[in-house]
Design a protein around this motif. Structure first.
Motif, PDB file in Angstrom:
ATOM      1  N   SER A  44      39.507  44.215  24.508  1.00 36.07           N
ATOM      2  CA  SER A  44      38.965  43.470  23.697  1.00 36.07           C
ATOM      3  C   SER A  44      40.171  42.528  22.836  1.00 36.07           C
ATOM      4  N   LEU A  45      39.723  41.505  22.116  1.00 38.37           N
ATOM      5  CA  LEU A  45      40.550  40.738  21.438  1.00 38.37           C
ATOM      6  C   LEU A  45      40.241  40.726  20.050  1.00 38.37           C
ATOM      7  N   VAL A  46      41.361  41.140  18.889  1.00 38.36           N
ATOM      8  CA  VAL A  46      40.993  41.275  17.549  1.00 38.36           C
ATOM      9  C   VAL A  46      42.169  40.591  16.725  1.00 38.36           C
ATOM     10  N   ASP A  47      41.404  39.453  15.981  1.00 38.03           N
ATOM     11  CA  ASP A  47      42.370  38.668  15.269  1.00 38.03           C
ATOM     12  C   ASP A  47      43.501  37.900  16.073  1.00 38.03           C
ATOM     13  N   ARG A  83      51.852  46.041  12.250  1.00 37.32           N
ATOM     14  CA  ARG A  83      52.653  46.590  13.412  1.00 37.32           C
ATOM     15  C   ARG A  83      51.882  46.906  14.616  1.00 37.32           C
ATOM     16  N   TRP A  84      52.451  46.810  15.815  1.00 41.34           N
ATOM     17  CA  TRP A  84      51.861  47.415  16.919  1.00 41.34           C
ATOM     18  C   TRP A  84      51.782  48.896  16.899  1.00 41.34           C
ATOM     19  N   GLU A  85      50.766  49.550  17.580  1.00 43.29           N
ATOM     20  CA  GLU A  85      50.433  50.854  17.701  1.00 43.29           C
ATOM     21  C   GLU A  85      50.196  51.566  18.974  1.00 43.29           C
ATOM     22  N   ILE A  86      50.732  52.612  19.311  1.00 39.80           N
ATOM     23  CA  ILE A  86      50.227  53.510  20.636  1.00 39.80           C
ATOM     24  C   ILE A  86      49.937  54.346  19.987  1.00 39.80           C
ATOM     25  N   LEU A  87      48.414  54.435  20.371  1.00 41.11           N
ATOM     26  CA  LEU A  87      47.565  55.656  19.744  1.00 41.11           C
ATOM     27  C   LEU A  87      46.995  56.556  20.940  1.00 41.11           C
ATOM     28  N   GLN A 109      52.227  38.324  19.878  1.00 36.37           N
ATOM     29  CA  GLN A 109      50.846  37.524  19.759  1.00 36.37           C
ATOM     30  C   GLN A 109      50.869  36.863  21.166  1.00 36.37           C
ATOM     31  N   PRO A 110      49.973  37.035  21.887  1.00 35.98           N
ATOM     32  CA  PRO A 110      48.713  37.991  21.679  1.00 35.98           C
ATOM     33  C   PRO A 110      49.066  39.589  22.239  1.00 35.98           C
ATOM     34  N   ASN A 111      49.922  39.548  22.974  1.00 40.19           N
ATOM     35  CA  ASN A 111      50.256  41.140  23.291  1.00 40.19           C
ATOM     36  C   ASN A 111      51.295  41.755  22.795  1.00 40.19           C
ATOM     37  N   ALA A 140      51.723  43.335  31.012  1.00 40.17           N
ATOM     38  CA  ALA A 140      51.298  42.230  29.929  1.00 40.17           C
ATOM     39  C   ALA A 140      52.117  42.563  28.560  1.00 40.17           C
ATOM     40  N   VAL A 141      53.315  42.566  28.587  1.00 38.59           N
ATOM     41  CA  VAL A 141      53.966  42.656  27.026  1.00 38.59           C
ATOM     42  C   VAL A 141      54.883  41.584  26.953  1.00 38.59           C
ATOM     43  N   GLN A 142      55.312  41.273  25.813  1.00 44.89           N
ATOM     44  CA  GLN A 142      56.091  40.120  25.422  1.00 44.89           C
ATOM     45  C   GLN A 142      57.653  40.311  25.066  1.00 44.89           C
ATOM     46  N   SER A 143      58.343  39.466  25.442  1.00 45.35           N
ATOM     47  CA  SER A 143      59.702  39.755  25.063  1.00 45.35           C
ATOM     48  C   SER A 143      60.208  38.785  23.861  1.00 45.35           C
ATOM     49  N   SER A 144      59.347  37.874  23.451  1.00 49.19           N
ATOM     50  CA  SER A 144      59.414  36.806  22.324  1.00 49.19           C
ATOM     51  C   SER A 144      58.080  36.937  21.457  1.00 49.19           C
ATOM     52  N   ILE A 145      58.344  36.445  20.227  1.00 50.51           N
ATOM     53  CA  ILE A 145      57.415  36.587  19.321  1.00 50.51           C
ATOM     54  C   ILE A 145      56.649  35.059  19.426  1.00 50.51           C
TER      55      ILE A 145
END
Length: 231
Positions: A44-47, A83-87, A109-111, A140-145
């Motif tokens: 999903s995509l939230v905010d 913050r990003w969280e791993i749940l 953002q977005p990942n 699909a992770v980012q190295s910059s904001i």
């Protein structure tokens, strides 16, 4: 023949969707999740931020694990805690009652951020320090904001002193010379808003407990965020 062609078309469409799907691979907290890779897909995509969750195929994602029963894992942005969280799931294939394994306050953002952007910290109050660092986080992770939440607050405002003991000062920089109104909020680490003001220039923090707080400034269509340490 028409039915056969329709089936072929559907297969290729589904295959195309699977190929184009964003995926993340995680290997972490082996004491609870066992020494195995977990595959996540965007659900999903939230905010304007993507939510990732382990796929249902036991060979790739959600599966039995020795530490907490059935393991389903989610990666999502917590806007309250900024913050990003791993749940991890509640052990019953759901997220009704979940808990945080790791978190990272880099506002990508977005990942979510990779292992080079900010720091993925273990939520030791939950894990009792048995997880350790993340072994692998790729895909699909980012190295910059990126995105509006990634705008450097220091380009818009000067916030000082930090760490702070008594009063926190906010001074608008020249690139906010249009005198736009802005909303200022301060949150504690649990996500509770403890201050709200419009065009605030001074925030009295002398009565706050020592610890980490999160400053949020909303100006026009931009959200600016900064971690503040109260001593």
């Amino acid at each position: 023949m028409r039915f056969f062609k329709q089936c072929i078309t559907v297969v290729f469409l589904v295959f195309g969707l699977l190929v184009g799907a964003q995926q993340i691979t995680l290997n972490a907290c082996n004491s609870l999740l066992d020494s195995q890779d977990y595959i996540f897909e965007q659900i999903s995509l939230v905010d304007e931020r993507n939510v990732f969750q382990t796929v249902s195929d036991p060979s790739m994602g959600s599966r039995d694990c020795s530490g907490i029963g059935f393991c389903k894992i989610r990666i999502a942005w917590n806007d309250s805690n900024m913050r990003w969280e791993i749940l991890a799931d509640d052990g019953n294939d759901g997220f009704t009652s979940t808990y945080v394994l790791y978190y990272n306050d880099s506002a990508s953002q977005p990942n979510p951020p990779d292992l080079t952007l900010g720091t993925w910290q273990e939520a030791t109050t939950i894990t009792q320090s048995i997880c350790g660092t993340i072994n692998d986080l790729t895909g699909a992770v980012q190295s910059s904001i990126l995105g509006v939440d990634g705008v450097d607050l220091n380009q818009q405002f000067s916030v000082y002193p930090n760490p702070v003991k008594d009063k926190l000062y906010l001074e608008s920089n020249s690139n906010n010379s249009n005198n736009s109104d802005y909303l200022v909020s301060l949150y504690d680490i649990l996500g509770k808003r403890i201050y709200k003001g419009k065009n605030s220039e001074i925030i009295d923090v002398s009565q706050l407990r020592r610890g980490v707080y999160f400053l949020k400034i909303e100006i026009e269509d931009t959200v600016l965020k900064k971690k503040v340490l109260v001593q």
